[in-house]
Design an enzyme around this catalytic site. Sequence first.
Site, PDB file in Angstrom:
ATOM      1  N   GLU A 241     -10.805   0.726   3.138  1.00 36.14           N
ATOM      2  CA  GLU A 241     -10.586   1.954   2.365  1.00 36.14           C
ATOM      3  C   GLU A 241     -11.822   2.332   1.566  1.00 36.14           C
ATOM      4  O   GLU A 241     -12.246   3.497   1.544  1.00 36.14           O
ATOM      5  CB  GLU A 241      -9.390   1.756   1.439  1.00 36.14           C
ATOM      6  CG  GLU A 241      -9.102   2.932   0.520  1.00 36.14           C
ATOM      7  CD  GLU A 241      -8.024   2.623  -0.495  1.00 36.14           C
ATOM      8  OE1 GLU A 241      -7.801   3.457  -1.392  1.00 36.14           O
ATOM      9  OE2 GLU A 241      -7.405   1.536  -0.409  1.00 36.14           O
TER      10      GLU A 241
ATOM     11  N   HIS B  29      -7.651  -4.415   4.069  1.00 37.87           N
ATOM     12  CA  HIS B  29      -7.259  -3.000   4.051  1.00 37.87           C
ATOM     13  C   HIS B  29      -8.017  -2.252   2.968  1.00 37.87           C
ATOM     14  O   HIS B  29      -8.560  -1.160   3.181  1.00 37.87           O
ATOM     15  CB  HIS B  29      -5.746  -2.917   3.827  1.00 37.87           C
ATOM     16  CG  HIS B  29      -5.233  -1.589   3.344  1.00 37.87           C
ATOM     17  ND1 HIS B  29      -5.387  -1.155   2.036  1.00 37.87           N
ATOM     18  CD2 HIS B  29      -4.559  -0.606   3.981  1.00 37.87           C
ATOM     19  CE1 HIS B  29      -4.832   0.035   1.903  1.00 37.87           C
ATOM     20  NE2 HIS B  29      -4.324   0.390   3.060  1.00 37.87           N
ATOM     21  N   ASN B  30      -8.092  -2.839   1.783  1.00 31.63           N
ATOM     22  CA  ASN B  30      -8.777  -2.177   0.676  1.00 31.63           C
ATOM     23  C   ASN B  30     -10.279  -2.112   0.911  1.00 31.63           C
ATOM     24  O   ASN B  30     -10.934  -1.132   0.562  1.00 31.63           O
ATOM     25  CB  ASN B  30      -8.475  -2.891  -0.637  1.00 31.63           C
ATOM     26  CG  ASN B  30      -7.101  -2.534  -1.172  1.00 31.63           C
ATOM     27  OD1 ASN B  30      -6.273  -1.972  -0.453  1.00 31.63           O
ATOM     28  ND2 ASN B  30      -6.838  -2.868  -2.412  1.00 31.63           N
TER      29      ASN B  30
ATOM     30  N   SER C 275       0.846  -1.193   0.000  1.00 26.32           N
ATOM     31  CA  SER C 275       0.000   0.000   0.000  1.00 26.32           C
ATOM     32  C   SER C 275       0.880   1.240   0.000  1.00 26.32           C
ATOM     33  O   SER C 275       1.983   1.230   0.536  1.00 26.32           O
ATOM     34  CB  SER C 275      -0.913   0.008   1.236  1.00 26.32           C
ATOM     35  OG  SER C 275      -1.764   1.140   1.225  1.00 26.32           O
TER      36      SER C 275
ATOM     37  N   LYS D 297      -4.025  -7.190   2.960  1.00 29.65           N
ATOM     38  CA  LYS D 297      -4.154  -6.075   2.024  1.00 29.65           C
ATOM     39  C   LYS D 297      -5.568  -6.009   1.457  1.00 29.65           C
ATOM     40  O   LYS D 297      -6.114  -4.915   1.233  1.00 29.65           O
ATOM     41  CB  LYS D 297      -3.140  -6.226   0.886  1.00 29.65           C
ATOM     42  CG  LYS D 297      -3.220  -5.164  -0.217  1.00 29.65           C
ATOM     43  CD  LYS D 297      -3.069  -3.748   0.330  1.00 29.65           C
ATOM     44  CE  LYS D 297      -2.735  -2.739  -0.765  1.00 29.65           C
ATOM     45  NZ  LYS D 297      -3.572  -2.785  -1.945  1.00 29.65           N
TER      46      LYS D 297
END
Length: 216
Positions: A129, A125-126, A70, A122
């Site tokens: 987001e 995480h996205n 990221s 990840k």
Amino acid sequence: ELVGKLEAPRVVWVMVPAGAATQSTVDELGELLEPGDVVVDGGNSRWTDDEKHSEELAAKGIGFVDAGVSGGVWGLQNGYALMVGGDAEHIAKVQPIFDALKPEGDAGFVHAGKVGAGHFSKMVHNGIEYAMMQAYAEGWELLQAVDSVTDVREVFRSWQEGTVIRSWLLDLAVNALDEDEHLERLRGFAQDSGEGRWTVEAAIDNAVPLPAITAS
């Protein structure tokens, strides 16, 4: 050709689109590399593919590490946040590269767990987001809809300091508003990378409710 010029043990970092492109690259590297070498998948592959690639390469004595990355285009200046999965011995071989790429200080790098854990982290995480961006967008639209608020951009700017919703995403939103105050040049569409869907699918598989992330 480049692989043949590197000294063993070699670390090869791969960043290609998830799916067939990654599979074909792993297949090719499996024929070029030797026991003791390590492949790092730094793209946005699905974590279940990582498990398959690890097994395929392990059969030839080649290590595999999945790395969620990221930081976007700003990573060159700020460092890249890295979430990695794999065996400790393989990660140790790649650690100097991770140390060079990560931000300064103690944060920004994690050995998240076994193979697949980096890309899974990840992916989540996205998902977070996307939900955060959706919340900012909804708030912006509501502020713009009422007559009493006359400067939505400055309201957003005021949130950048001292509030519990300040974030780098908010900073980027304010930068976008500075360039295009009413976001008239913004298209209401983003290319599907797959990670949002994978996050929701993983939530279903693990019986974890994700109402905010799913809605985004």
